[in-house]
Every structure is written in structure tokens, then in C-alpha cells.
Design a protein around this motif. Sequence first.
Motif, PDB file in Angstrom:
ATOM      1  N   SER A  25      -5.112  13.234  -7.246  1.00 55.59           N
ATOM      2  CA  SER A  25      -5.986  13.189  -7.977  1.00 55.59           C
ATOM      3  C   SER A  25      -6.815  11.613  -8.772  1.00 55.59           C
ATOM      4  CB  SER A  25      -5.040  13.801  -9.532  1.00 55.59           C
ATOM      5  OG  SER A  25      -4.308  12.267  -9.675  1.00 55.59           O
ATOM      6  N   GLY A  26      -7.584  11.458  -9.053  1.00 57.98           N
ATOM      7  CA  GLY A  26      -8.727  10.529  -9.337  1.00 57.98           C
ATOM      8  C   GLY A  26      -9.752  10.446  -8.241  1.00 57.98           C
ATOM      9  N   ASN A  27      -9.827   8.970  -7.728  1.00 55.90           N
ATOM     10  CA  ASN A  27     -10.828   9.373  -6.497  1.00 55.90           C
ATOM     11  C   ASN A  27     -10.683   9.292  -5.339  1.00 55.90           C
ATOM     12  OD1 ASN A  27     -13.002   8.084  -4.960  1.00 55.90           O
ATOM     13  ND2 ASN A  27     -12.800   6.269  -5.156  1.00 55.90           N
ATOM     14  N   THR A  28     -10.819  11.508  -4.808  1.00 54.89           N
ATOM     15  CA  THR A  28     -10.136  11.407  -3.979  1.00 54.89           C
ATOM     16  C   THR A  28     -11.364  11.972  -2.897  1.00 54.89           C
ATOM     17  OG1 THR A  28     -10.940  13.861  -4.699  1.00 54.89           O
ATOM     18  CG2 THR A  28      -8.730  13.209  -5.265  1.00 54.89           C
ATOM     19  N   LEU A  29     -12.492  11.785  -3.323  1.00 54.17           N
ATOM     20  CA  LEU A  29     -13.403  10.988  -2.120  1.00 54.17           C
ATOM     21  C   LEU A  29     -13.469   9.955  -1.613  1.00 54.17           C
ATOM     22  CD1 LEU A  29     -16.730  12.960  -4.002  1.00 54.17           C
ATOM     23  CD2 LEU A  29     -15.378  13.953  -2.592  1.00 54.17           C
ATOM     24  N   SER A  30     -12.499   9.696  -1.889  1.00 57.35           N
ATOM     25  CA  SER A  30     -12.441   8.087  -0.695  1.00 57.35           C
ATOM     26  C   SER A  30     -11.618   8.071  -0.140  1.00 57.35           C
ATOM     27  CB  SER A  30     -12.318   6.797  -1.841  1.00 57.35           C
ATOM     28  OG  SER A  30     -11.034   6.762  -2.407  1.00 57.35           O
ATOM     29  N   ILE A  31     -11.084   9.187  -0.192  1.00 56.56           N
ATOM     30  CA  ILE A  31      -9.401   9.163   1.107  1.00 56.56           C
ATOM     31  C   ILE A  31      -9.840   9.295   1.973  1.00 56.56           C
ATOM     32  CG2 ILE A  31      -7.575  10.570   1.574  1.00 56.56           C
ATOM     33  CD1 ILE A  31      -7.435  10.900  -1.306  1.00 56.56           C
ATOM     34  N   ALA A  91      16.041  11.917   4.019  1.00 56.82           N
ATOM     35  CA  ALA A  91      15.207  10.258   4.310  1.00 56.82           C
ATOM     36  C   ALA A  91      14.727  10.632   3.023  1.00 56.82           C
ATOM     37  CB  ALA A  91      14.015   9.682   5.076  1.00 56.82           C
ATOM     38  N   VAL A  92      14.206   9.671   2.403  1.00 57.10           N
ATOM     39  CA  VAL A  92      13.046   9.986   1.380  1.00 57.10           C
ATOM     40  C   VAL A  92      11.628   9.724   1.720  1.00 57.10           C
ATOM     41  CG1 VAL A  92      12.073   9.236  -0.904  1.00 57.10           C
ATOM     42  CG2 VAL A  92      14.690   8.412   0.119  1.00 57.10           C
ATOM     43  N   TYR A  93      10.403  11.079   1.862  1.00 63.95           N
ATOM     44  CA  TYR A  93       9.623  11.266   2.305  1.00 63.95           C
ATOM     45  C   TYR A  93       8.257  10.715   0.879  1.00 63.95           C
ATOM     46  CZ  TYR A  93      11.188  13.289   6.817  1.00 63.95           C
ATOM     47  OH  TYR A  93      12.773  13.395   7.431  1.00 63.95           O
ATOM     48  N   TYR A  94       7.118  10.413   1.620  1.00 65.43           N
ATOM     49  CA  TYR A  94       6.491   9.626   0.856  1.00 65.43           C
ATOM     50  C   TYR A  94       5.651   9.957   1.090  1.00 65.43           C
ATOM     51  CZ  TYR A  94      10.026   6.588  -0.500  1.00 65.43           C
ATOM     52  OH  TYR A  94      11.682   5.577  -1.796  1.00 65.43           O
ATOM     53  N   CYS A  95       4.049  10.456   0.492  1.00 66.06           N
ATOM     54  CA  CYS A  95       2.811  11.169   0.590  1.00 66.06           C
ATOM     55  C   CYS A  95       1.928   9.314   0.612  1.00 66.06           C
ATOM     56  CB  CYS A  95       2.331  12.157  -0.518  1.00 66.06           C
ATOM     57  SG  CYS A  95       0.909  12.280   0.207  1.00 66.06           S
ATOM     58  N   ASN A  96       1.401   9.915   1.414  1.00 66.15           N
ATOM     59  CA  ASN A  96       0.334   8.629   1.693  1.00 66.15           C
ATOM     60  C   ASN A  96      -1.163   8.757   2.040  1.00 66.15           C
ATOM     61  OD1 ASN A  96      -1.186   6.546   4.295  1.00 66.15           O
ATOM     62  ND2 ASN A  96      -0.186   5.683   2.719  1.00 66.15           N
ATOM     63  N   ALA A  97      -1.912   8.069   1.043  1.00 62.01           N
ATOM     64  CA  ALA A  97      -3.359   8.234   1.398  1.00 62.01           C
ATOM     65  C   ALA A  97      -3.888   7.330   1.468  1.00 62.01           C
ATOM     66  CB  ALA A  97      -3.856   8.739  -0.345  1.00 62.01           C
ATOM     67  N   VAL A  98      -5.082   7.064   1.908  1.00 61.09           N
ATOM     68  CA  VAL A  98      -5.430   6.271   2.788  1.00 61.09           C
ATOM     69  C   VAL A  98      -6.840   6.215   2.662  1.00 61.09           C
ATOM     70  CG1 VAL A  98      -6.802   4.568   4.707  1.00 61.09           C
ATOM     71  CG2 VAL A  98      -4.344   5.095   4.906  1.00 61.09           C
ATOM     72  N   SER A  99      -7.627   4.796   1.306  1.00 63.72           N
ATOM     73  CA  SER A  99      -8.905   4.862   0.085  1.00 63.72           C
ATOM     74  C   SER A  99      -9.663   4.251   1.012  1.00 63.72           C
ATOM     75  CB  SER A  99      -8.197   5.526  -1.084  1.00 63.72           C
ATOM     76  OG  SER A  99      -9.837   5.130  -1.829  1.00 63.72           O
ATOM     77  N   LEU A 100     -10.864   4.149   1.262  1.00 66.50           N
ATOM     78  CA  LEU A 100     -11.861   3.227   1.448  1.00 66.50           C
ATOM     79  C   LEU A 100     -12.680   3.135   0.048  1.00 66.50           C
ATOM     80  CD1 LEU A 100     -13.011   4.583   4.839  1.00 66.50           C
ATOM     81  CD2 LEU A 100     -11.680   3.104   4.650  1.00 66.50           C
ATOM     82  N   ASP A 107      -3.901   1.422   0.374  1.00 67.21           N
ATOM     83  CA  ASP A 107      -2.738   2.178   0.794  1.00 67.21           C
ATOM     84  C   ASP A 107      -2.392   3.191  -0.785  1.00 67.21           C
ATOM     85  OD1 ASP A 107      -1.968   0.800   3.717  1.00 67.21           O
ATOM     86  OD2 ASP A 107      -2.194   3.199   3.505  1.00 67.21           O
ATOM     87  N   TYR A 108      -1.685   4.199  -0.898  1.00 66.02           N
ATOM     88  CA  TYR A 108      -1.914   4.568  -2.055  1.00 66.02           C
ATOM     89  C   TYR A 108      -0.172   6.035  -1.784  1.00 66.02           C
ATOM     90  CZ  TYR A 108      -5.999   3.391  -4.690  1.00 66.02           C
ATOM     91  OH  TYR A 108      -6.855   2.370  -4.984  1.00 66.02           O
ATOM     92  N   TRP A 109       0.533   5.857  -2.181  1.00 61.78           N
ATOM     93  CA  TRP A 109       1.881   6.119  -2.265  1.00 61.78           C
ATOM     94  C   TRP A 109       2.515   6.933  -3.568  1.00 61.78           C
ATOM     95  CZ3 TRP A 109       3.972   5.540   2.363  1.00 61.78           C
ATOM     96  CH2 TRP A 109       2.856   4.394   3.327  1.00 61.78           C
ATOM     97  N   GLY A 110       3.276   8.194  -3.081  1.00 57.47           N
ATOM     98  CA  GLY A 110       3.413   9.087  -4.044  1.00 57.47           C
ATOM     99  C   GLY A 110       5.126   8.336  -4.240  1.00 57.47           C
ATOM    100  N   GLN A 111       5.885   8.898  -5.554  1.00 65.53           N
ATOM    101  CA  GLN A 111       6.910   8.940  -5.412  1.00 65.53           C
ATOM    102  C   GLN A 111       7.775   8.245  -4.679  1.00 65.53           C
ATOM    103  OE1 GLN A 111       5.800  11.153  -6.618  1.00 65.53           O
ATOM    104  NE2 GLN A 111       7.132  13.268  -6.429  1.00 65.53           N
ATOM    105  N   GLY A 112       8.274   9.734  -3.933  1.00 66.31           N
ATOM    106  CA  GLY A 112       9.229   9.911  -2.684  1.00 66.31           C
ATOM    107  C   GLY A 112       9.320  11.271  -3.724  1.00 66.31           C
ATOM    108  N   THR A 113      10.165  12.206  -2.155  1.00 59.59           N
ATOM    109  CA  THR A 113      10.778  12.921  -2.622  1.00 59.59           C
ATOM    110  C   THR A 113      12.274  13.392  -1.347  1.00 59.59           C
ATOM    111  OG1 THR A 113      10.684  15.497  -2.942  1.00 59.59           O
ATOM    112  CG2 THR A 113       9.793  14.926  -0.995  1.00 59.59           C
TER     113      THR A 113
END
Length: 119
Positions: A25-31, A91-100, A107-113
Motif C-alpha cells: 500500500s502507499g506509493n505502489t506505482l513506484s515499485i 526462517a523468518v520470511y520478509y517481503c521486500n519492495a524496491v521503489s524508484l 528498499d521497503y520491508w514487511g514485518q516478517g512472517t
Amino acid sequence: QVQLVESGGGLVQAGGSLRLSCVASGNTLSISAMGWYRQAPGKQRELVAIKTSGGSTNYADSVKGRFTISRDNAKRTVYLQMNSLKPEDTAVYYCNAVSLEAVSEYDYWGQGTQVTVSS
């Protein structure tokens, strides 16, 4: 900015499957790319799989043939289908998004699962 929320982790026996989801969510067009990393206790965070907006994918050698990354751009969601799970996938799995953004890359990160695979 981009916010990421993961879900889908849990406890599974070796040989089983799990599907992780990550909603942006947020500025997702930049991903420009979204992916998954993992970090096991005492180890460095490592790339599991990544998928660019252009459709290119890259997997860690250890998960090739077992894990599949996919994206649903309409739902702003990235998935990680994990099959034939092994104890070493724990492991703890983290979601990552690269935003321009402007001329910079962030780099943005989730909280991990947590994913735990029992033998």
C-alpha cells in the motif's frame, strides 16, 4: 513510501506446502520489483525470490523447482508458493519492495512472517 504486510507463515511438516502473501500500500506505482528474503537464526538475510515489474524472476538456487513467486498487480500483492518444504527452509520470511522515487531507489520491508518446517 510503501507499506508491506505479510501473511501465510506457520508450522508445516517436511514435504508440505505453504503460501505467503504480501500486500503493498502507499506509493505502489513506484515499485519496480517485489520479492522475498529470509533470515534463519544466526544467519544473514538472503534472497529467496524476486520478480520485477517487467516480469523477470530470480530464485535462490536452494529453492529453484520448489518455490514459485507471482504477482497480482491489480491486488498489489506478491505471493510465494512454497512446496516440498525442508527443515532448512525454516526462517523468518520478509517481503521486500524496491521503489524508484525521483532519482533514488529505496528498499521497503514487511514485518516478517515465521515459517517453521518440522522434520
